[in-house]
Design an enzyme around this catalytic site. Structure first.
Site, PDB file in Angstrom:
ATOM      1  N   ASP A  65      -1.805 -12.443 -30.648  1.00  0.00           N
ATOM      2  CA  ASP A  65      -1.605 -10.995 -30.735  1.00  0.00           C
ATOM      3  C   ASP A  65      -0.646 -10.665 -31.872  1.00  0.00           C
ATOM      4  OD1 ASP A  65      -3.169 -10.864 -28.566  1.00  0.00           O
ATOM      5  OD2 ASP A  65      -1.622 -10.145 -27.166  1.00  0.00           O
ATOM      6  N   ASP A 120      -1.306  -8.268 -35.026  1.00  0.00           N
ATOM      7  CA  ASP A 120      -0.486  -7.093 -35.340  1.00  0.00           C
ATOM      8  C   ASP A 120       0.036  -7.138 -36.771  1.00  0.00           C
ATOM      9  OD1 ASP A 120      -0.924  -6.133 -32.866  1.00  0.00           O
ATOM     10  OD2 ASP A 120       0.986  -6.806 -32.021  1.00  0.00           O
ATOM     11  N   LEU A 147     -32.415   4.991 -13.344  1.00  0.00           N
ATOM     12  CA  LEU A 147     -33.352   4.157 -12.576  1.00  0.00           C
ATOM     13  C   LEU A 147     -33.461   4.646 -11.140  1.00  0.00           C
ATOM     14  CD1 LEU A 147     -32.061   0.670 -13.757  1.00  0.00           C
ATOM     15  CD2 LEU A 147     -34.002   1.942 -14.640  1.00  0.00           C
ATOM     16  N   GLU A 166     -29.824  -8.086 -13.362  1.00  0.00           N
ATOM     17  CA  GLU A 166     -28.562  -7.789 -14.052  1.00  0.00           C
ATOM     18  C   GLU A 166     -27.600  -7.107 -13.099  1.00  0.00           C
ATOM     19  OE1 GLU A 166     -29.408  -5.289 -17.380  1.00  0.00           O
ATOM     20  OE2 GLU A 166     -30.663  -6.814 -18.312  1.00  0.00           O
ATOM     21  N   LYS A 198     -25.301  -4.166 -11.955  1.00  0.00           N
ATOM     22  CA  LYS A 198     -25.271  -2.724 -12.206  1.00  0.00           C
ATOM     23  C   LYS A 198     -23.805  -2.321 -12.345  1.00  0.00           C
ATOM     24  CE  LYS A 198     -27.204   1.623 -10.573  1.00  0.00           C
ATOM     25  NZ  LYS A 198     -26.061   2.407 -10.909  1.00  0.00           N
ATOM     26  N   ASP A 201     -20.525  -0.246 -12.816  1.00  0.00           N
ATOM     27  CA  ASP A 201     -20.173   1.089 -12.337  1.00  0.00           C
ATOM     28  C   ASP A 201     -19.307   1.803 -13.377  1.00  0.00           C
ATOM     29  OD1 ASP A 201     -20.333   3.117 -10.600  1.00  0.00           O
ATOM     30  OD2 ASP A 201     -18.937   2.307  -9.116  1.00  0.00           O
ATOM     31  N   ARG A 214     -25.049  10.092 -21.799  1.00  0.00           N
ATOM     32  CA  ARG A 214     -26.430  10.342 -21.399  1.00  0.00           C
ATOM     33  C   ARG A 214     -26.710  11.841 -21.271  1.00  0.00           C
ATOM     34  NH1 ARG A 214     -30.384  10.122 -17.163  1.00  0.00           N
ATOM     35  NH2 ARG A 214     -28.973  10.774 -15.535  1.00  0.00           N
ATOM     36  N   GLU A 261     -23.168   0.342 -20.891  1.00  0.00           N
ATOM     37  CA  GLU A 261     -22.263   1.019 -19.970  1.00  0.00           C
ATOM     38  C   GLU A 261     -20.829   0.931 -20.495  1.00  0.00           C
ATOM     39  OE1 GLU A 261     -24.082   2.195 -17.571  1.00  0.00           O
ATOM     40  OE2 GLU A 261     -22.780   2.690 -15.870  1.00  0.00           O
ATOM     41  N   TYR A 317     -26.807  -3.321 -22.441  1.00  0.00           N
ATOM     42  CA  TYR A 317     -27.923  -3.924 -21.689  1.00  0.00           C
ATOM     43  C   TYR A 317     -29.301  -3.371 -22.020  1.00  0.00           C
ATOM     44  CZ  TYR A 317     -26.566   0.191 -18.965  1.00  0.00           C
ATOM     45  OH  TYR A 317     -26.221   1.445 -18.586  1.00  0.00           O
ATOM     46  N   LYS A 361     -35.350  -5.735 -13.680  1.00  0.00           N
ATOM     47  CA  LYS A 361     -36.235  -5.237 -14.743  1.00  0.00           C
ATOM     48  C   LYS A 361     -37.368  -6.230 -14.980  1.00  0.00           C
ATOM     49  CE  LYS A 361     -32.246  -3.224 -17.102  1.00  0.00           C
ATOM     50  NZ  LYS A 361     -31.270  -3.325 -18.177  1.00  0.00           N
ATOM     51  N   LYS A 363     -28.827  -0.776  -4.783  1.00  0.00           N
ATOM     52  CA  LYS A 363     -27.422  -0.384  -4.609  1.00  0.00           C
ATOM     53  C   LYS A 363     -26.826  -1.131  -3.420  1.00  0.00           C
ATOM     54  CE  LYS A 363     -25.748   3.253  -6.055  1.00  0.00           C
ATOM     55  NZ  LYS A 363     -25.788   4.529  -6.703  1.00  0.00           N
ATOM     56  N   CYS A 373       1.930  22.323  21.106  1.00  0.00           N
ATOM     57  CA  CYS A 373       2.524  21.567  19.998  1.00  0.00           C
ATOM     58  C   CYS A 373       3.015  20.205  20.516  1.00  0.00           C
ATOM     59  CB  CYS A 373       3.679  22.355  19.398  1.00  0.00           C
ATOM     60  SG  CYS A 373       4.598  21.402  18.178  1.00  0.00           S
ATOM     61  N   CYS A 394       7.154  20.506  20.233  1.00  0.00           N
ATOM     62  CA  CYS A 394       7.990  21.448  20.992  1.00  0.00           C
ATOM     63  C   CYS A 394       7.305  21.947  22.264  1.00  0.00           C
ATOM     64  CB  CYS A 394       8.380  22.635  20.120  1.00  0.00           C
ATOM     65  SG  CYS A 394       6.994  23.725  19.750  1.00  0.00           S
ATOM     66  N   CYS A 425       1.367  25.708  15.080  1.00  0.00           N
ATOM     67  CA  CYS A 425       2.472  25.929  15.996  1.00  0.00           C
ATOM     68  C   CYS A 425       3.312  27.008  15.325  1.00  0.00           C
ATOM     69  CB  CYS A 425       3.292  24.645  16.161  1.00  0.00           C
ATOM     70  SG  CYS A 425       4.871  24.978  16.961  1.00  0.00           S
ATOM     71  N   CYS A 439      10.474  25.060  16.098  1.00  0.00           N
ATOM     72  CA  CYS A 439       9.895  23.758  16.463  1.00  0.00           C
ATOM     73  C   CYS A 439      10.593  22.682  15.628  1.00  0.00           C
ATOM     74  CB  CYS A 439       8.401  23.753  16.171  1.00  0.00           C
ATOM     75  SG  CYS A 439       7.674  22.124  16.371  1.00  0.00           S
TER      76      CYS A 439
HETATM   77  S1  IVH Z   1     -30.863  -0.061 -17.445  1.00  0.00           S
HETATM   78  C1  IVH Z   1     -34.283   2.517 -18.801  1.00  0.00           C
HETATM   79  N1  IVH Z   1     -29.069  -1.815 -16.763  1.00  0.00           N
HETATM   80  O1  IVH Z   1     -27.180   2.569 -13.928  1.00  0.00           O
HETATM   81  C2  IVH Z   1     -33.215   1.628 -18.333  1.00  0.00           C
HETATM   82  N2  IVH Z   1     -28.634   0.452 -16.290  1.00  0.00           N
HETATM   83  O2  IVH Z   1     -29.569   4.457 -12.612  1.00  0.00           O
HETATM   84  C3  IVH Z   1     -31.895   2.219 -18.376  1.00  0.00           C
HETATM   85  N3  IVH Z   1     -26.418   0.833 -15.280  1.00  0.00           N
HETATM   86  O3  IVH Z   1     -27.975   5.249 -16.011  1.00  0.00           O
HETATM   87  C4  IVH Z   1     -30.830   1.654 -17.580  1.00  0.00           C
HETATM   88  N4  IVH Z   1     -25.764  -1.243 -15.262  1.00  0.00           N
HETATM   89  O4  IVH Z   1     -25.782   4.020 -16.432  1.00  0.00           O
HETATM   90  C5  IVH Z   1     -29.400  -0.523 -16.775  1.00  0.00           C
HETATM   91  N5  IVH Z   1     -27.539  -3.494 -16.276  1.00  0.00           N
HETATM   92  C6  IVH Z   1     -27.866  -2.207 -16.286  1.00  0.00           C
HETATM   93  C7  IVH Z   1     -27.008  -1.214 -15.779  1.00  0.00           C
HETATM   94  C8  IVH Z   1     -27.434   0.111 -15.793  1.00  0.00           C
HETATM   95  C9  IVH Z   1     -25.430  -0.007 -14.975  1.00  0.00           C
HETATM   96  C10 IVH Z   1     -26.370   2.281 -15.016  1.00  0.00           C
HETATM   97  C11 IVH Z   1     -26.830   3.137 -16.153  1.00  0.00           C
HETATM   98  C12 IVH Z   1     -28.026   3.905 -15.646  1.00  0.00           C
HETATM   99  C13 IVH Z   1     -27.911   3.748 -14.155  1.00  0.00           C
HETATM  100  C14 IVH Z   1     -29.282   3.546 -13.547  1.00  0.00           C
END
Ligand code: IVH
Length: 669
Positions: A34, A38, A84, A112, A114, A116, A135, A169, A221, A285, A309, A403, A406, A421, A426
């Site tokens: 680091d 710097d 999706l 993959e 997902k 958050d 988006r 993401e 992704y 996918k 999910k 109460c 009291c 109350c 009280c």
């Molecule tokens: S693919 C057409 N891959 O989840 C394909 N989405 O409801 C587009 N997300 O809006 C999405 N991880 O924000 C894809 N490995 C992943 C993801 C991913 C998170 C989010 C993304 C998307 C939502 C899908």
């Protein structure tokens, strides 16, 4: 160094620093320390200052923020950014697989994580980063280029001079959120609920300096135009994007058939708590792009992918009891007492049940087995009772009518959900009322926290406001108490004595008359000058003041008509407590004195009026427009054009944290 040599060195430094960023943030494999980083960055900064014409727009020096925008521009996605379809069960995954097979495809899937966070589209031209967009509604997103430039895992130059759009993401790591919340807690700022909200809030900043401090990260992704690069499968697309220097997630895996998918889900359900970032499911996918094309899209989603999910982590536990707390205003809140249960890493024993209606709606009974979860991952909440677990030993819920402290009857106003109350004496209301009386914006008696007040209350030393001023009588007892000692007792007694000289507005606010905040108290004190004058006003007269409505006027009139309150005021006067408006003492502070300020944007911990008020109290001037005469501009969230102007005019800027530190220093927060 001559110009040409400097230019070469600058190019070299950009390359070294870009590579270092790539190794550190994309490959997670640091190649320089680091400190070295710097030092090199500083060298580049110095050269850029000397030769601004050679400085690159996307130089590594620009990654620390600096750019502030007025508003978010719109960006149209040439290929819509779809989301999706969510699925929540294994059955739905099986149905997805069957549907694909029925169309004559023998699928290989990519599983993959997902992530958050929030999705982003990145555009590169000839390998150079150009724009980033959210988006939005899928067709039109917002331009967040200024903030994305501060995300170190987003390369400013790709490893090939490709013109390309990639999607992925933006997220905040769990540890980053934890640290950020620790800082916010210290500053008494509201906590950010989860990684997704924290990332989204950071990316929606107009000021990239704020975003830069949030340490956001990315996983890329999706390649919307794979055929342009001769790519045949999604997995190849991931590898290609990785080759370009983008940060792709190495857990993405090729699997065959539903079992492969389910194994992946099971694996990451287990690993989820150990990951450094939040995931909320698994994305599945179809790998082959020709098959994807054949499957096509519905109006909203691709037919070749789904998002499984994870179920929200809900834990079963027992509702052992419902207990009630009484607030300073007398409001009664029911709380669930739960058999301690571990939810997302912390033990939950209590959860608010808000009010009677909430409990009735959820049909909760004492001894019920209930599922609980953390709303927004932070605040524990009772989701539902498990009917099938009822044994008959459950006890019907019945809202209390008296109460808990009291014993007086509770009241509920028509059309409202809460019980109150209304017994002014009280004891429960008193502790909070007393704490309020000594609090910073009221009588401001230093050294009087809630805990001390509780102790003194329970020991019988303080039952009413008047007792605070008789605490001296208990001096010897107090010194004997564990954890107090002579010095702190002396200080406390001195602070109590000094508070007698406070201006009327502090006393008025401290009395806790319903609806009178510190600002209204000041308004009343300024208008009527003495407590006696105020106490004689009818509600009609009170309403002649702008900002005093009928409810407030009613409360004030009722307060002073009450015999107990009259006795209290009489006693306070006997104690030589000041009941007149002393005007505002101009305090001294080199931070504010003689300086011209502009406050703009939203400051999370204090209203703008109040900040301006403090500035003026310290001999500063608060104005609304930025000019050359402005000394300092204080900027909160979404500050906009005033901040831009301040930057143009090179006027020093304080952000929320700086302001907080100054106010803390002056004991104003
Ligand atoms: S693919 C057409 N891959 O989840 C394909 N989405 O409801 C587009 N997300 O809006 C999405 N991880 O924000 C894809 N490995 C992943 C993801 C991913 C998170 C989010 C993304 C998307 C939502 C899908």
């Amino acid at each position: 160094m001559d110009e040409e040599k400097s230019k070469l060195r600058m190019d070299e430094l950009v390359k070294i620093l870009d590579d270092a960023n790539y190794n550190y943030y994309v490959l997670d494999n640091p190649t320089i320390t680091d400190q070295e980083f710097d030092q090199l960055l500083r060298e580049l900064e110095i050269l850029e200052e000397k030769y601004p014409d050679f400085a690159l727009k996307d130089s590594p020096t620009k990654r620390v923020g600096g750019l502030v925008i007025d508003k978010f521009k719109k960006i149209t996605h040439t290929i819509p950014m779809l989301s999706l379809p969510d699925v929540f069960s294994y059955d739905e995954i099986i149905a997805f697989d069957e549907r694909i097979r029925k169309s004559g495809i023998e699928p290989v899937y990519v599983c993959e994580l997902k992530i958050d966070g929030l999705s982003v589209s990145l555009h590169y031209e000839n390998g150079e980063f150009k724009t980033a967009a959210t988006r939005g509604n899928g067709t039109i997103g917002e331009d967040i280029t200024h903030n994305v430039k501060t995300i170190k895992s987003v390369p400013m130059r790709l490893r090939k001079k490709e013109t390309i759009e990639v999607r992925g993401e933006i997220y905040m790591a769990k540890e980053t959120l934890k640290k950020l919340n620790q800082e916010r807690q210290e500053l008494e700022m509201p906590l950010l609920q989860n990684c997704r909200n924290a990332a989204a809030g950071s990316i929606r900043q107009l000021d990239s300096n704020v975003c830069a401090k949030r340490n956001l990260d990315t996983w890329i992704y999706h390649l919307p135009n794979p055929e342009d690069y001769g790519i045949k499968t999604h997995y190849e697309a991931l590898e290609y994007m990785k080759e370009l220097g983008l940060k792709t997630n190495s857990s993405s895996k090729l699997v065959k058939g539903v079992n492969g998918i389910l194994d992946f889900i099971e694996e990451y359900t287990k690993k989820r708590p150990t990951l450094s970032y939040d995931i909320d499911g698994v994305v599945i996918k179809v790998n082959d792009l020709a098959s994807q094309k054949k499957l096509g899209f519905t109006s909203k989603y691709p037919r070749w992918a789904i998002a499984y999910k994870f179920p929200a982590e809900e834990v079963l536990t027992k509702l052992k009891d419902i207990i009630y707390t009484v607030g300073r205003t007398g409001r009664i809140t029911p709380n669930a007492v739960l058999e301690p249960a571990l939810v997302m890493g912390s033990t939950v024993k209590r959860a608010t049940l808000h009010n009677e209606d909430y409990i009735i709606e959820k049909d909760l009974k004492i001894n019920d087995t209930v599922s609980i979860r953390k709303a927004g991952d932070v605040i524990p909440e009772v989701v539902e009772r498990k009917l099938e677990r009822r044994t008959g030993s459950e006890i019907e819920f019945k809202m209390i009518t008296n109460c808990p402290i009291c014993g007086k009857n509770l009241e509920k106003k028509p059309g409202q959900v809460d019980y109150y109350c209304l017994n002014e004496s009280c004891p429960a209301r008193h502790i909070e009322g007393l704490v309020h009386f000594v609090s910073r914006h009221a009588m401001n008696i230093d050294g009087f926290g809630e805990k001390i007040m509780e102790d003194f209350f329970n020991l019988g030393f303080i039952k009413t406001i008047v007792d605070i001023y008789h605490l001296e009588k208990h001096k010897e007892d107090l010194i004997e108490l564990e954890g107090y000692g002579k010095k702190s007792v002396d200080n406390l007694l001195e602070a109590i004595e000094n508070s007698k000289q406070n201006s009327l507005e502090r006393l008025l606010f401290g009395l806790g008359i319903g609806g009178i905040g510190d600002k209204t108290a000041l308004l009343l004190a300024r208008t009527y000058k003495t407590l006696d004058t105020l106490s004689e006003k009818t509600k009609e007269e009170l309403q002649s003041i702008k900002d005093i409505g009928p409810i407030l006027a009613n409360n004030i009139e009722a307060y002073f008509k009450d015999v107990d309150n009259q006795t209290l005021i009489h006693n306070l006067k006997e104690l030589n407590i000041n009941t007149t408006f002393l005007g505002e003492e101009i305090k001294e502070s080199e931070w504010f004195s003689g300086k011209r300020f502009v406050v703009t944007g939203t400051i999370s911990f204090m209203g703008r009026d109040e900040i301006e008020h403090i500035i003026e109290n310290y001999g500063g001037q608060a104005s609304s427009s930025v000019s050359k005469k402005t000394d300092i501009v204080i900027v909160g969230e979404n500050a906009g054009s005033k901040e831009t102007k301040a930057k143009e005019l090179k006027i020093p800027i304080w952000n929320e944290e700086q302001l907080y530190k100054v106010l803390k220093d002056l004991n104003e927060v």
